[in-house]
Design an enzyme around this catalytic site. Sequence first.
Site, PDB file in Angstrom:
ATOM      1  N   HIS A 230       0.868  -1.186   0.000  1.00 28.32           N
ATOM      2  CA  HIS A 230       0.000   0.000   0.000  1.00 28.32           C
ATOM      3  C   HIS A 230       0.904   1.235   0.000  1.00 28.32           C
ATOM      4  O   HIS A 230       2.026   1.187   0.513  1.00 28.32           O
ATOM      5  CB  HIS A 230      -0.840  -0.051   1.286  1.00 28.32           C
ATOM      6  CG  HIS A 230      -1.882   1.004   1.405  1.00 28.32           C
ATOM      7  ND1 HIS A 230      -1.610   2.294   1.818  1.00 28.32           N
ATOM      8  CD2 HIS A 230      -3.226   0.967   1.194  1.00 28.32           C
ATOM      9  CE1 HIS A 230      -2.733   2.998   1.852  1.00 28.32           C
ATOM     10  NE2 HIS A 230      -3.720   2.222   1.474  1.00 28.32           N
TER      11      HIS A 230
ATOM     12  N   ASP B  84       3.072  -4.557   8.102  1.00 26.57           N
ATOM     13  CA  ASP B  84       1.872  -3.748   7.958  1.00 26.57           C
ATOM     14  C   ASP B  84       0.677  -4.704   8.046  1.00 26.57           C
ATOM     15  O   ASP B  84       0.357  -5.411   7.092  1.00 26.57           O
ATOM     16  CB  ASP B  84       1.919  -3.027   6.605  1.00 26.57           C
ATOM     17  CG  ASP B  84       0.612  -2.318   6.279  1.00 26.57           C
ATOM     18  OD1 ASP B  84      -0.318  -2.387   7.100  1.00 26.57           O
ATOM     19  OD2 ASP B  84       0.536  -1.716   5.198  1.00 26.57           O
TER      20      ASP B  84
ATOM     21  N   GLN C 235      -4.526  -5.053   6.836  1.00 30.17           N
ATOM     22  CA  GLN C 235      -5.543  -5.911   6.204  1.00 30.17           C
ATOM     23  C   GLN C 235      -5.593  -7.306   6.816  1.00 30.17           C
ATOM     24  O   GLN C 235      -6.394  -8.129   6.404  1.00 30.17           O
ATOM     25  CB  GLN C 235      -5.268  -6.044   4.697  1.00 30.17           C
ATOM     26  CG  GLN C 235      -5.460  -4.769   3.920  1.00 30.17           C
ATOM     27  CD  GLN C 235      -6.904  -4.278   3.914  1.00 30.17           C
ATOM     28  OE1 GLN C 235      -7.843  -5.017   4.204  1.00 30.17           O
ATOM     29  NE2 GLN C 235      -7.083  -3.024   3.575  1.00 30.17           N
TER      30      GLN C 235
ATOM     31  N   LYS D 178     -10.344  -0.458  10.518  1.00 31.58           N
ATOM     32  CA  LYS D 178     -10.536  -1.669   9.686  1.00 31.58           C
ATOM     33  C   LYS D 178     -10.867  -2.868  10.580  1.00 31.58           C
ATOM     34  O   LYS D 178     -11.182  -3.946  10.107  1.00 31.58           O
ATOM     35  CB  LYS D 178      -9.271  -1.955   8.886  1.00 31.58           C
ATOM     36  CG  LYS D 178      -8.969  -0.873   7.842  1.00 31.58           C
ATOM     37  CD  LYS D 178      -7.877  -1.309   6.912  1.00 31.58           C
ATOM     38  CE  LYS D 178      -7.208  -0.172   6.198  1.00 31.58           C
ATOM     39  NZ  LYS D 178      -7.937   0.323   5.028  1.00 31.58           N
TER      40      LYS D 178
END
Length: 408
Positions: free
Chosen positions: A125, A202, A205, A228
């Site tokens: 990302h 990271d 997600q 999220k």
Amino acid sequence: MTTAYDVAAVREDFPILDTTVRGKPLVFLDTAASAQKPRAVIEAISEFYETHYANIHRGVYQLSADATQRYEGSRDTVQQFIGATDRREVVFVRNATEAINLVAHTWAEKNLQAGDEVLITALEHHANIVPWQMLGQRKGIRLRVAPVNERGEVVLEEFEKLLNDRTRLVAVAQVSNALGTILPLESMIELAHKRGARVLVDGAQAIPHMPVDVGQMDCDFYVFSGHKLLGPSGIGVLYGKLSLLEAMPPFLGGGDMIESVSFEKSTYAPPPARFEAGTPDIAGAVGLDAAIQYLQGVGIERVALWEHELLEYATAKLSEIDGLRIIGTAAEKSAVLSFVLEGVHAHDVGTALDQAGVAVRVGHHCAQPVMEIFGVPATVRASFALYNTRNEVDQLAAALRETLEIFR
Ligand code: PLP
């Protein structure tokens, strides 16, 4: 395989799912951008504002002590949820983006020299690309990029070849937001550590969709966003190994991050306070706590199984559609389906789906380099969560067929 997962009961916990869009029931398939919130989170935040709100850490009065306890209690919940060994390893920030920038401006600024390398993957990302480019411009650091194959998987041999004695940091997603690929982190972290590089993961997600244990993973930093993870926007987490955080200079200066201040010199508080300058998102932390507890109540393993079923079902359904091409077909995938429709621009698909009440993301998903690799300017991305159903997948498929009819 069918699990005894009660999706109808889960859906009842999310008030927004009763909404209608353009007279149609909302089919929300954009959780990878931001998740919807269960009532438990909404109520925890309003209850906090109605009965417990005050600034934290400084008040001598009861309300402030209460608010402090709730804010710090959220840190304990996060610590336990991600398997950190010490609560001081959990730093509250605004979001994953800020967490990565924090590491770039503190740990990397202090420890990296001109000529050193930061290794990322082609799947990252923008939040895990741009801060390292900016660091590179400040300090002459080289950004290296591990390639992916035609399925959107990181090629371990290629990744290993790019590791060398100048690699000081490997910064990688656990799950790709654009394609859903789950990266082979265990091997990547082991290889990076063998070369003496630190690893930042990271997890934006990943953490809403699978069990995460930073201790077992042995990453040096782990970042994610509360929004999220069924929590509110404005709160996120940087996990760092305590020895690293202790040796890092502060990021932002101001109240709460100091030990003492004079006009000649200031000294800084130990972590995590050193990295939490100013009044934080107190209610955000309370909401995040409620979100994690909600998810634990449903059971993250059960959620992961359910989402996997949905992904398999949706992959099969969408594969039947003539003219639809799935982008990203990794063997290990999280519940994200990116695709293009032959002859129809992704934005037109998104608009047509919206007419049917189906909310998906279209565009480059803040991952332009990976779009370039697949030779598409944009994709349509449907992402699934604990509250989605097979019926919603059917509605997506039907709306896609109608869209193709219209544009052909
Ligand atoms: N990393 C990944 C993999 C993401 O998908 C996202 C957001 O989509 C981010 C980082 C940035 O998250 P935020 O905008 O909450 O900082």
